[in-house]
Design a protein around this motif. Structure first.
Motif, mmCIF file in Angstrom:
data_model
loop_
_atom_site.group_PDB
_atom_site.id
_atom_site.type_symbol
_atom_site.label_atom_id
_atom_site.label_comp_id
_atom_site.label_asym_id
_atom_site.label_seq_id
_atom_site.Cartn_x
_atom_site.Cartn_y
_atom_site.Cartn_z
ATOM 1 N N THR A 350 0.856 -1.182 0.000
ATOM 2 C CA THR A 350 0.000 0.000 0.000
ATOM 3 C C THR A 350 0.891 1.230 0.000
ATOM 4 O OG1 THR A 350 -1.770 -1.112 1.210
ATOM 5 C CG2 THR A 350 -1.791 1.285 1.223
ATOM 6 N N ALA A 351 0.552 2.203 -0.858
ATOM 7 C CA ALA A 351 1.355 3.429 -0.942
ATOM 8 C C ALA A 351 0.469 4.597 -1.334
ATOM 9 C CB ALA A 351 2.487 3.264 -1.952
ATOM 10 N N THR A 352 0.915 5.798 -0.960
ATOM 11 C CA THR A 352 0.222 7.036 -1.319
ATOM 12 C C THR A 352 1.173 7.926 -2.101
ATOM 13 O OG1 THR A 352 -1.181 6.957 0.656
ATOM 14 C CG2 THR A 352 -0.966 9.088 -0.448
ATOM 15 N N TYR A 353 0.690 8.434 -3.231
ATOM 16 C CA TYR A 353 1.477 9.304 -4.100
ATOM 17 C C TYR A 353 0.760 10.646 -4.227
ATOM 18 C CZ TYR A 353 3.407 4.744 -5.334
ATOM 19 O OH TYR A 353 3.970 3.492 -5.276
ATOM 20 N N THR A 354 1.513 11.717 -4.382
ATOM 21 C CA THR A 354 0.917 13.050 -4.493
ATOM 22 C C THR A 354 1.554 13.838 -5.629
ATOM 23 O OG1 THR A 354 2.464 14.039 -2.900
ATOM 24 C CG2 THR A 354 0.389 13.149 -2.023
ATOM 25 N N TYR A 452 -5.512 28.890 -15.165
ATOM 26 C CA TYR A 452 -5.770 27.714 -14.338
ATOM 27 C C TYR A 452 -4.536 26.826 -14.296
ATOM 28 C CZ TYR A 452 -7.170 26.202 -19.070
ATOM 29 O OH TYR A 452 -7.225 25.966 -20.426
ATOM 30 N N PHE A 453 -4.470 25.963 -13.281
ATOM 31 C CA PHE A 453 -3.296 25.136 -13.037
ATOM 32 C C PHE A 453 -3.587 23.663 -13.318
ATOM 33 C CE2 PHE A 453 -3.131 28.728 -10.053
ATOM 34 C CZ PHE A 453 -1.921 29.302 -10.430
ATOM 35 N N ARG A 454 -2.517 22.892 -13.525
ATOM 36 C CA ARG A 454 -2.695 21.434 -13.533
ATOM 37 C C ARG A 454 -3.106 21.022 -12.133
ATOM 38 N NH1 ARG A 454 2.219 17.295 -13.452
ATOM 39 N NH2 ARG A 454 2.016 17.829 -11.249
ATOM 40 N N PRO A 455 -4.187 20.246 -11.999
ATOM 41 C CA PRO A 455 -4.698 19.922 -10.660
ATOM 42 C C PRO A 455 -3.689 19.172 -9.799
ATOM 43 C CG PRO A 455 -6.317 19.388 -12.340
ATOM 44 C CD PRO A 455 -5.045 19.700 -13.067
ATOM 45 N N ALA A 456 -3.684 19.526 -8.524
ATOM 46 C CA ALA A 456 -2.965 18.719 -7.544
ATOM 47 C C ALA A 456 -3.790 17.472 -7.254
ATOM 48 C CB ALA A 456 -2.734 19.525 -6.274
ATOM 49 N N GLY A 457 -3.162 16.465 -6.678
ATOM 50 C CA GLY A 457 -3.916 15.253 -6.418
ATOM 51 C C GLY A 457 -3.241 14.319 -5.442
ATOM 52 N N VAL A 458 -4.057 13.421 -4.917
ATOM 53 C CA VAL A 458 -3.599 12.340 -4.032
ATOM 54 C C VAL A 458 -4.026 11.023 -4.664
ATOM 55 C CG1 VAL A 458 -3.751 11.323 -1.730
ATOM 56 C CG2 VAL A 458 -3.907 13.806 -1.999
ATOM 57 N N ILE A 459 -3.117 10.066 -4.725
ATOM 58 C CA ILE A 459 -3.430 8.756 -5.295
ATOM 59 C C ILE A 459 -3.022 7.677 -4.294
ATOM 60 C CG2 ILE A 459 -2.991 7.136 -7.171
ATOM 61 C CD1 ILE A 459 -2.355 9.559 -8.938
ATOM 62 N N GLU A 460 -3.985 6.845 -3.934
ATOM 63 C CA GLU A 460 -3.739 5.739 -3.015
ATOM 64 C C GLU A 460 -3.826 4.424 -3.784
ATOM 65 O OE1 GLU A 460 -6.666 6.321 0.024
ATOM 66 O OE2 GLU A 460 -5.382 7.697 1.153
ATOM 67 N N VAL A 461 -2.817 3.588 -3.611
ATOM 68 C CA VAL A 461 -2.748 2.331 -4.354
ATOM 69 C C VAL A 461 -2.503 1.184 -3.383
ATOM 70 C CG1 VAL A 461 -1.732 1.142 -6.324
ATOM 71 C CG2 VAL A 461 -1.624 3.638 -6.204
ATOM 72 N N SER A 462 -3.313 0.137 -3.525
ATOM 73 C CA SER A 462 -3.096 -1.109 -2.783
ATOM 74 C C SER A 462 -3.018 -2.235 -3.794
ATOM 75 C CB SER A 462 -4.232 -1.369 -1.794
ATOM 76 O OG SER A 462 -4.278 -0.369 -0.801
ATOM 77 N N ASN A 519 -1.364 9.680 -12.848
ATOM 78 C CA ASN A 519 -1.754 8.276 -12.745
ATOM 79 C C ASN A 519 -0.635 7.337 -13.180
ATOM 80 O OD1 ASN A 519 -4.387 8.658 -11.699
ATOM 81 N ND2 ASN A 519 -5.117 9.223 -13.731
ATOM 82 N N HIS A 520 0.114 7.719 -14.215
ATOM 83 C CA HIS A 520 1.261 6.895 -14.618
ATOM 84 C C HIS A 520 2.370 6.956 -13.565
ATOM 85 C CE1 HIS A 520 -0.571 6.569 -18.594
ATOM 86 N NE2 HIS A 520 0.338 5.665 -18.896
ATOM 87 N N PHE A 521 2.560 8.109 -12.959
ATOM 88 C CA PHE A 521 3.577 8.230 -11.911
ATOM 89 C C PHE A 521 3.276 7.261 -10.773
ATOM 90 C CE2 PHE A 521 4.563 10.399 -7.790
ATOM 91 C CZ PHE A 521 5.924 10.147 -7.786
ATOM 92 N N ALA A 522 2.025 7.270 -10.317
ATOM 93 C CA ALA A 522 1.662 6.387 -9.208
ATOM 94 C C ALA A 522 1.710 4.921 -9.631
ATOM 95 C CB ALA A 522 0.269 6.745 -8.700
ATOM 96 N N ARG A 523 1.145 4.617 -10.790
ATOM 97 C CA ARG A 523 1.062 3.221 -11.229
ATOM 98 C C ARG A 523 2.446 2.629 -11.485
ATOM 99 N NH1 ARG A 523 -2.662 3.790 -14.707
ATOM 100 N NH2 ARG A 523 -1.441 4.202 -16.577
ATOM 101 N N GLU A 524 3.289 3.364 -12.222
ATOM 102 C CA GLU A 524 4.595 2.816 -12.573
ATOM 103 C C GLU A 524 5.563 2.813 -11.389
ATOM 104 O OE1 GLU A 524 5.535 1.359 -15.766
ATOM 105 O OE2 GLU A 524 3.378 1.227 -15.428
ATOM 106 N N SER A 525 5.386 3.734 -10.457
ATOM 107 C CA SER A 525 6.171 3.672 -9.218
ATOM 108 C C SER A 525 5.765 2.446 -8.407
ATOM 109 C CB SER A 525 5.951 4.943 -8.395
ATOM 110 O OG SER A 525 6.466 6.083 -9.057
ATOM 111 N N GLN A 526 4.459 2.202 -8.345
ATOM 112 C CA GLN A 526 3.972 1.031 -7.618
ATOM 113 C C GLN A 526 4.471 -0.268 -8.251
ATOM 114 O OE1 GLN A 526 2.531 1.125 -4.797
ATOM 115 N NE2 GLN A 526 1.340 -0.733 -4.466
ATOM 116 N N MET A 527 4.547 -0.291 -9.573
ATOM 117 C CA MET A 527 5.068 -1.490 -10.240
ATOM 118 C C MET A 527 6.501 -1.779 -9.798
ATOM 119 S SD MET A 527 2.791 -2.986 -12.118
ATOM 120 C CE MET A 527 3.750 -4.020 -13.248
ATOM 121 N N ASP A 528 7.316 -0.747 -9.669
ATOM 122 C CA ASP A 528 8.690 -0.974 -9.211
ATOM 123 C C ASP A 528 8.732 -1.400 -7.752
ATOM 124 O OD1 ASP A 528 11.542 0.555 -10.681
ATOM 125 O OD2 ASP A 528 9.806 -0.226 -11.736
ATOM 126 N N GLU A 529 7.811 -0.880 -6.957
ATOM 127 C CA GLU A 529 7.764 -1.293 -5.551
ATOM 128 C C GLU A 529 7.379 -2.766 -5.450
ATOM 129 O OE1 GLU A 529 6.574 1.306 -2.480
ATOM 130 O OE2 GLU A 529 6.244 3.009 -3.808
#
Length: 719
Positions: A350-354, A452-462, A519-529
């Motif tokens: 389980t990890a959280t990315y921002t 306007y800005f690129r939205p900030a976000g929180v992504i939780e992956v399990s 979404n790619h940042f969170a997903r591909e980081s999780q793949m390496d984890e």
């Protein structure tokens, strides 16, 4: 959701700035083309037959009906000059050159004979806008058919004139020739004195990619010479007789309201017009200096309420959900059972990315020139949505569509940041009051604070995984940044991906790649984890969970070019990779990074990126798109972040907001896979999504430090 299904959702829910629906009516009649262009051949599409080009319900015609008008795309004049009409715009991405190649290919004529009219609401067919990497997959087929139909009509004209068998004639080099070589006629000769209209459907014969002679080749950018010599006039360069310069009074922070105002000093300046219209206050003067002097002379006080956000941005986003479909709230399809998938796993992670807010920072800030004449309004402005801006102007000034014209000169970049029409409305308000044309060019500080800005976000992956590398469960939740690119291409039996709309403290909207980067940042980081947790090579893990052959192909191509696995990662040379799919394009990125933990710094040394988006129309332009996306991605990956407090932007200038510099650019190697057996997809956005996760994975593989927030920041070693 399959990759093919995902690619169809081209109006992504995080395009927050598009949800107020503009209405549309196409008012240019057929006879007007002949008034403007003279006799010749006009090729038309019946818009109902081409309705897929309109792409979505956002911006659909009034009353939710399909327009019954005829849209004109192409005109061949008596002099042989070919004029092509498209609502798409050129913002530096090379669409003018690509579309010219397509027309030249089908018309069998030279590039120099073709002129594109782009983004002019009085002349071009309706178009929702230039975004979503849709120019190639929607406009290229459209102009292919129109050009092919024109070519066939010209052959018909020659056959009739010469009383020849049609199959004995061919088009080549701007002429129709017979097979004997005894007869030939230039296109202008065949159209001279005639007013011919051909309406076509979806059956016009086009040239298959293996037979391309103009498409598929490197062609110099059409506007290169005018750009490098300074002849090209960008939106901010436009001039009109008697033009005034405009400035607008800005609030000190978001949600501030005007309390008191004194404009006496500004009104006393010779030649200055002061406008007060509700919360809008602006000035127009004979030159920039007097306009700035007038603006500085206005004394105003503001009520700035306590902002709803204080403290941790990501906690705020996670804790403030909103219901409703306007911003794409709600879940995505699931498959299998997350609970069963987790139960079957040998390892669970389980990890959280921002990701933070970042700015578009275009080279050319927003600019517009507005001119009123006989109750009609004409605006020259830099926008990705000319018809959308026209509708905003119509609504603001209560005018019908045929009283407003928006013209988009080729502009100095947009990156998704120029969809809305604020600057056009500001210039038009000032011009109406002054009775003269007015130009408004936003300052750099205004561009940072009020765009306007690129939205900030929180992504939780399990996730759950077997020891052999088979992923059994994937539970992915994105808060606020958006749903673009959220569905993985990996073959996972138990899957749940959801986007959760939330309240947000800053104005946010489209940015190159949208949330696919997050979404790619969170997903591909999780793949390496996952790979690290089971002791498997990151490339091997990805290939084990992939059935998509196109994604496997780019992964293998990038790995081969980069020499993946031949060197062991260390702080001095860290190696990482990522891959992904978005908007019909497949990407794999390998990054080599040097890390200095003592100084808390990292430097990108080398990037290898493999990309496949179907048949390649212009290899040089595609390479430019990929390289440009990589360079832009460096900023979001390593240092770009908006700093704000109580509704005020604190780093709204380049001296405080770090963008990539020449010294930041690594060695870049691009591998392009040309699939002439597949339709061409757009490439303006997808190449940006692979850089950040590849860099984060490299740092982890070389140092053991897992960075889960963008921008990636290393803490200096303690001494």
């Amino acid at each position: 959701m399959s990759n093919q299904d995902a690619s169809q959702f081209f109006i992504e829910p995080e395009r927050y700035e598009l949800w107020s629906e503009p209405s549309f009516r196409f008012d240019l009649e057929r006879r007007d083309f002949f008034k403007l262009l003279g006799a010749g051949v006009v090729v038309l599409f019946s818009l109902p037959a081409a309705n897929a080009f309109q792409e979505s319900g956002v911006g659909r015609p009034r009353g939710d009906t399909v327009p019954q008008d005829i849209g004109a795309w192409l005109h061949i004049g008596e002099d042989g000059r070919v004029t092509v009409f498209t609502g798409k715009v050129e913002a530096g991405q090379g669409s003018r050159t690509e579309l010219t190649q397509v027309v030249a290919e089908e018309l069998r004529t030279g590039l120099e004979t073709i002129h594109l009219v782009m983004g002019d609401t009085a002349l071009t067919p309706f178009d929702m806008g230039t975004f979503g990497s849709r120019t190639t997959p929607t406009m290229v087929p459209q102009l292919r058919k129109a050009s092919a139909a024109a070519r066939e009509l010209l052959i018909d004209l020659a056959a009739e004139r010469w009383k020849s068998a049609r199959n004995s004639l061919r088009a080549d080099s701007g002429k129709v020739l017979d097979v004997t070589g005894k007869k030939s006629a230039a296109y202008g000769e065949l159209t001279r004195g005639q007013k011919l209209i051909k309406t076509i459907g979806d059956t016009a014969p086009t040239t298959p990619p293996p037979e391309w002679k103009v498409e598929g080749r490197e062609v110099r950018k059409i506007s290169n010479r005018s750009i490098v010599t300074g002849q090209h006039k960008y939106p901010s360069d436009q001039k009109r007789p008697g033009i005034l310069m405009g400035r607008v009074l800005r609030a000190p922070a978001y949600n501030s309201t005007l309390s008191t105002i004194d404009t006496a000093k500004a009104e006393a300046i010779d030649g200055v017009t002061v406008v007060r219209d509700g919360e809008f206050v602006g000035v127009a003067g004979p030159d920039s200096a007097r306009a700035a002097q007038a603006l500085a002379g206005i004394q105003a006080s503001w009520n700035t309420p306590r902002q709803p956000f204080a403290g941790d941005l990501f906690e705020y986003l996670k804790s403030n959900p909103v219901q409703g479909t306007g911003f794409g709230g709600g879940g995505h399809p699931t498959r299998g059972s997350i609970e069963e998938g987790m139960a079957a796993a040998d390892k669970k992670l389980t990890a959280t990315y921002t990701v933070t807010y970042i700015a578009h920072a275009p080279l050319e800030p927003r600019a517009a020139v507005a001119e009123w004449s006989d109750g009609k309004l004409t605006v020259w402005t830099g926008t990705q949505r000319p018809f959308g801006v026209r509708e905003e102007l119509c609504q603001t000034f209560r005018l019908p569509d045929d009283r407003v014209r928006v013209i988009m000169p080729d502009m100095g970049s947009g990156y998704g940041g120029k969809h809305s029409g604020e600057v056009a409305i500001e210039a038009a308000r000032l011009a109406k009051a002054a009775g003269k044309p007015v130009k408004v060019v936003w300052t750099r500080e205004e561009e940072f604070a009020w765009a306007y800005f690129r939205p900030a976000g929180v992504i939780e992956v399990s996730t759950g995984v077997k020891n052999d590398g088979k992923i059994t469960a994937w539970d992915f939740h994105n808060y606020n940044s958006g749903a673009a690119g959220i569905a993985p291409a990996y073959d996972i039996p138990n899957l749940r991906v959801e986007f959760h709309a939330t309240r947000y403290p800053l104005r946010q909207g489209s940015y190159r790649g949208l949330a696919a980067t997050a979404n790619h940042f969170a997903r591909e980081s999780q793949m390496d984890e996952i790979a690290h947790a089971i002791g498997m090579d990151p490339l091997e893990l990805r290939l084990k969970n992939l059935k998509d052959e196109r994604l496997r192909a780019v992964l293998e191509a990038a790995a081969e070019r980069s020499g993946w696995g031949k060197s062991k990662s260390s702080p001095e040379r860290c190696f990482g990779l990522s891959c992904g799919f978005e908007k019909g394009g497949y990407i794999a990125t390998c990054a080599e990074v040097a890390v200095d933990h003592r100084a808390g710094k990292m430097k990108l040394l080398r990037v290898v990126e493999a990309f496949e988006c179907g048949a390649i129309i212009n290899p040089d332009n595609l390479k430019n798109q990929i390289e440009g996306a990589i360079v832009q991605g460096i900023g979001g990956a390593l240092f770009e972040a908006i700093d704000f407090e109580n509704g005020k932007i604190l780093n709204g200038r380049f001296s405080r907001y770090r963008v990539p510099r020449f010294s930041d650019v690594p060695s870049i190697e691009v591998v392009m896979l040309d699939r002439k057996d597949l339709p061409s997809a757009g490439a303006g956005e997808t190449p940006i999504v692979g850089l950040a996760p590849a860099v984060a994975n490299a740092v982890f593989n070389g140092t053991g430090s897992r960075l889960r927030s963008l921008p990636l920041t290393l803490e200096p070693a303690k001494t």
